[in-house]
Design a protein around this motif. Sequence first.
Motif, PDB file in Angstrom:
ATOM      1  N   VAL A 225     -38.823 -49.922  84.743  1.00 17.89           N
ATOM      2  CA  VAL A 225     -39.133 -51.137  83.598  1.00 17.89           C
ATOM      3  C   VAL A 225     -38.777 -52.199  84.240  1.00 17.89           C
ATOM      4  N   HIS A 226     -37.450 -52.206  84.762  1.00 18.25           N
ATOM      5  CA  HIS A 226     -37.072 -53.565  85.138  1.00 18.25           C
ATOM      6  C   HIS A 226     -37.706 -54.108  86.359  1.00 18.25           C
TER       7      HIS A 226
ATOM      8  N   ALA B  88     -41.095 -53.385  87.360  1.00 19.76           N
ATOM      9  CA  ALA B  88     -42.332 -54.050  86.791  1.00 19.76           C
ATOM     10  C   ALA B  88     -42.289 -55.280  86.238  1.00 19.76           C
ATOM     11  N   ARG B  89     -41.330 -55.595  85.551  1.00 16.73           N
ATOM     12  CA  ARG B  89     -40.956 -57.018  84.830  1.00 16.73           C
ATOM     13  C   ARG B  89     -40.909 -57.872  85.877  1.00 16.73           C
ATOM     14  N   GLU B  90     -40.074 -57.459  86.888  1.00 15.89           N
ATOM     15  CA  GLU B  90     -39.593 -58.558  87.977  1.00 15.89           C
ATOM     16  C   GLU B  90     -40.907 -58.983  88.581  1.00 15.89           C
TER      17      GLU B  90
ATOM     18  N   GLY C  37     -43.855 -59.011  87.477  1.00 21.83           N
ATOM     19  CA  GLY C  37     -44.994 -59.679  86.472  1.00 21.83           C
ATOM     20  C   GLY C  37     -45.870 -58.456  86.099  1.00 21.83           C
TER      21      GLY C  37
ATOM     22  N   ARG D 241     -47.292 -55.795  83.684  1.00 22.50           N
ATOM     23  CA  ARG D 241     -47.132 -55.627  82.465  1.00 22.50           C
ATOM     24  C   ARG D 241     -48.119 -54.257  82.134  1.00 22.50           C
TER      25      ARG D 241
ATOM     26  N   GLY E 104     -40.662 -49.434  76.967  1.00 17.43           N
ATOM     27  CA  GLY E 104     -40.191 -50.371  77.593  1.00 17.43           C
ATOM     28  C   GLY E 104     -41.093 -51.697  77.744  1.00 17.43           C
ATOM     29  N   GLY E 105     -42.003 -51.433  76.934  1.00 18.70           N
ATOM     30  CA  GLY E 105     -42.951 -52.938  76.706  1.00 18.70           C
ATOM     31  C   GLY E 105     -44.154 -52.852  77.579  1.00 18.70           C
ATOM     32  N   LEU E 106     -44.315 -51.754  78.534  1.00 15.34           N
ATOM     33  CA  LEU E 106     -45.358 -52.006  79.480  1.00 15.34           C
ATOM     34  C   LEU E 106     -46.375 -51.076  78.859  1.00 15.34           C
TER      35      LEU E 106
ATOM     36  N   GLN F 261     -37.977 -64.819  82.909  1.00 16.55           N
ATOM     37  CA  GLN F 261     -38.560 -64.335  81.363  1.00 16.55           C
ATOM     38  C   GLN F 261     -38.678 -65.208  80.374  1.00 16.55           C
TER      39      GLN F 261
END
Length: 243
Positions: A110-111, A113-115, A117, A119, A142-144, A242
Amino acid sequence: MTALGFLYPGHSAEDDYPRIEQLLGSDIRVELSHTDVGEDARRVDALRAVGSAARLAEGVEELRLAGAETAVWACTGGSFVHGWEGAQEQVRTLARLAGTPASSTSFAFVHAAREIGARRVAVGATYPDDVAALFADFLRAGGLEVTGLCASGIVTAAEAATWGEEEVLTLARAADSADAQAVLLPDTALHTAAHLALLEKALSKPVLTANQVTVWEALRLTDRRVNAPSLGSLFTREPLVQV
């Protein structure tokens, strides 16, 4: 010298870790402590047992003696099967046991993928369908957005560890979708460290793999950034801001 500590279940693709250590080409030391697998089975009950507090506690002292500055549970299935809240409690327990910052491979995905960008992600899982679906649920928590899920039905870590470059590439291609911003391969029993450049070239997008993101997560916990292009896009980017 930064010493990264990992609890790794059994002996499957643990040789990815010294390979990654070498590819980092910096003052990074990777310390691996093996925990007991018990029954090597990709069933929810067996995976929950693999990640129990008692099993995690077995390897913590070895990491302490090695001077590890982190404790990352290097197991995807043994974390996400507990659900988002259960996996958070697992990490809190590990942090208390180790006395260091802690995380797990599931949160690392999750971290990471956020790193970069990403989604919208596609998942190529070696697991049976029901276990793979739980990983997709974890990512959504996790928001993906999971744009596609491909499950290969492998029922043991030992079998996953026998896969080579061709099988890994086939899985990644089968999982990929046009709207996915990245492809995720979530099995720490799968050898991927040697294939990251090929995977990203073949798919023309970032590929995140279990052992890769696990080491990146440990570096994140120590506030270290290492540029290592052979380890994929994740290791070549400046952190995103972020908002």
